[in-house]
Design a protein around this motif. Sequence first.
Motif, PDB file in Angstrom:
ATOM      1  N   ALA A  93     -39.231 -28.237  -0.822  1.00  0.00           N
ATOM      2  CA  ALA A  93     -39.793 -26.878  -0.778  1.00  0.00           C
ATOM      3  C   ALA A  93     -40.004 -26.320  -2.170  1.00  0.00           C
ATOM      4  O   ALA A  93     -39.453 -25.274  -2.531  1.00  0.00           O
TER       5      ALA A  93
ATOM      6  N   ASN B  75     -38.813 -23.899  -4.797  1.00  0.00           N
ATOM      7  CA  ASN B  75     -37.437 -23.660  -4.365  1.00  0.00           C
ATOM      8  C   ASN B  75     -36.693 -24.985  -4.199  1.00  0.00           C
ATOM      9  O   ASN B  75     -37.313 -26.064  -4.155  1.00  0.00           O
TER      10      ASN B  75
ATOM     11  N   VAL C 230     -35.045 -28.274   1.234  1.00  0.00           N
ATOM     12  CA  VAL C 230     -34.404 -27.795   2.458  1.00  0.00           C
ATOM     13  C   VAL C 230     -33.761 -28.995   3.159  1.00  0.00           C
ATOM     14  O   VAL C 230     -34.464 -29.929   3.574  1.00  0.00           O
ATOM     15  N   TYR C 231     -32.436 -28.956   3.283  1.00  0.00           N
ATOM     16  CA  TYR C 231     -31.743 -30.037   3.986  1.00  0.00           C
ATOM     17  C   TYR C 231     -31.187 -29.496   5.297  1.00  0.00           C
ATOM     18  O   TYR C 231     -30.483 -28.479   5.327  1.00  0.00           O
ATOM     19  N   CYS C 232     -31.509 -30.188   6.411  1.00  0.00           N
ATOM     20  CA  CYS C 232     -31.023 -29.782   7.721  1.00  0.00           C
ATOM     21  C   CYS C 232     -31.115 -30.967   8.675  1.00  0.00           C
ATOM     22  O   CYS C 232     -31.675 -32.012   8.323  1.00  0.00           O
TER      23      CYS C 232
ATOM     24  N   ARG D 245     -35.293 -21.354   9.637  1.00  0.00           N
ATOM     25  CA  ARG D 245     -35.176 -21.686   8.217  1.00  0.00           C
ATOM     26  C   ARG D 245     -35.745 -20.559   7.347  1.00  0.00           C
ATOM     27  O   ARG D 245     -35.243 -20.285   6.252  1.00  0.00           O
TER      28      ARG D 245
ATOM     29  N   GLU E 110     -33.273 -17.688   7.283  1.00  0.00           N
ATOM     30  CA  GLU E 110     -32.149 -18.009   6.394  1.00  0.00           C
ATOM     31  C   GLU E 110     -32.576 -18.074   4.928  1.00  0.00           C
ATOM     32  O   GLU E 110     -31.768 -18.385   4.055  1.00  0.00           O
ATOM     33  N   GLU E 111     -33.863 -17.789   4.671  1.00  0.00           N
ATOM     34  CA  GLU E 111     -34.442 -17.799   3.317  1.00  0.00           C
ATOM     35  C   GLU E 111     -34.333 -19.163   2.656  1.00  0.00           C
ATOM     36  O   GLU E 111     -34.247 -19.276   1.437  1.00  0.00           O
ATOM     37  N   GLU E 112     -34.316 -20.195   3.487  1.00  0.00           N
ATOM     38  CA  GLU E 112     -34.349 -21.558   2.958  1.00  0.00           C
ATOM     39  C   GLU E 112     -35.789 -22.028   2.780  1.00  0.00           C
ATOM     40  O   GLU E 112     -36.055 -22.956   2.022  1.00  0.00           O
ATOM     41  N   LEU E 113     -36.693 -21.340   3.480  1.00  0.00           N
ATOM     42  CA  LEU E 113     -38.092 -21.746   3.504  1.00  0.00           C
ATOM     43  C   LEU E 113     -38.971 -20.500   3.421  1.00  0.00           C
ATOM     44  O   LEU E 113     -38.664 -19.473   4.040  1.00  0.00           O
ATOM     45  N   SER E 114     -40.059 -20.576   2.653  1.00  0.00           N
ATOM     46  CA  SER E 114     -40.997 -19.455   2.572  1.00  0.00           C
ATOM     47  C   SER E 114     -41.991 -19.534   3.724  1.00  0.00           C
ATOM     48  O   SER E 114     -42.255 -20.615   4.268  1.00  0.00           O
TER      49      SER E 114
END
Length: 369
Positions: free
Chosen positions: A256, A259, A262-264, A280, A283-287
Motif C-alpha cells: 500500500a 503507506n 497491509v498484512y492480514c 481495512r 482501521e486506516e490500514e488502507l486508503s
Amino acid sequence: MSARLRRSFASKIQTQNTMRKGAKRKVSQREDNKENSTKPDNHKEHPSKATTRSKRVKASHPESEPEYLEELRNLEDLWKAAFPVGTEWDQLDAVYRFKWDFSNLEQAFEEGGKLYGIGNNKVYLFGGTEPQQVPFKGKLEIVYIPIVVAVVSPCPPSDKIGIKSVQRETEEIVPMKEMKMDWVPYIPLDKRDRQVVEYGRKSPQIFVLGCTQRRAALKHMKIDRLKKFDYCLPYLMPIKEEELELSTEVDILFPAEPNPPVYCVFDWQFDEVEEFADDRIKEEELSADQKDAFMEFVKEKVRQQKRENREKKEARRQAFEKMSVEAKAAFENLKYYKFYPVQTADTPDISAVKASYINRYYNKAHEVL
C-alpha cells in the motif's frame, strides 16, 4: 755410541713396551666384558659396580588411583542422533544447553516398551524443538525443549520434507535429499567400532532422520536457502482424504505505497471481499482510493490458494494409485509416539507444556510419553 744416543734409544724402547702392555690390557678388558655378558643372571657383580648402577635407578612414583568413568547406556545418544528438524541454526546450541534425559525413549525399546516386539515393522525417529516459557530455578525462561517422534512402520513414512511458515506465501513439498536429509540407520553403542560392518549386513530396526548440512558452510549460504532449513517439517502424506489439510485462509501482504504494507489473513469461507476491504479502510490500514486494487489482489490470492488445493488432492490421488496393497495397509496402520525428556533436578519443569500435536502433516501423536 754416545751417552745421549743411548738415553734416547732406551726411552724409545720403554715407550714401545708401555704401548704393548696397554694394548694387552685393552684386549684383556674386552675379553672380560665378553665373558661377563655370557655369565648367568645370578653372577655376583663387583660391589663397586653394583653400587654405581644402583645410583642410576630412578625412584618409582606411587601409582595413582584408577579413574572410574560412568558407563554409557546402549541407546543414550539416540535422541541426539535424530536431527531437530525446523530448528533455527543459531538456536541449536540452546537445545543442548541442558543435560536432557531421554531414558523413556530408551526404555521404549526394552521388553514391555511401546517400541518392543513390533514384528516386521521398523522405527523411524525425527527430532524437533518446542520453544516454551517454563520455570527453572525460581525463574521463567524461554527454553528450546527437544522432542522426538517415533513412527512405527514397515517402510519409511516419507521421503519428502514440507517447507511452510507464516512468512512464506507458498508451501513446498521437496525431496529430503534436496535439504541434505535422509533416513539413516542408527547403530547402538555396543554394535559400533569393529562390529559396524557386521551390523550393517543385518536389517537395522531403528532409523533416524539425519542432516549432513555442515554448520561451518552456513555463512556462505544465501538467506533464502538458509531460511528453508528453519521452516522444514517432516512430511507425511495424508492417509484419508478428510485428513488432507486444505486451508481456506490466505496470507495477504498488500503493498500500500506510500503507506506501510497491509498484512492480514483472509478466509474465503467466512469473509466477503468488499466488506473485508472496508474494514481495512476503517482501521486506516488502507486508503479509499486503493480499495479496488486491494480487492483484486485478495481475489487473485484466493484463486491461487484454491489452485494449490486442487493440486494437493490430485497429487495425493496419484500417489495412492501407485501404492501397492501392502503399502496402503501399512500407511493406514501407522503409529507415532511423541517423547518429551524425563524430568530431572537439572532440567526445567516442562510438565505443563506437553502436547500431542506434532505438525501440520502428522497432526497429533497416538500417545505422548
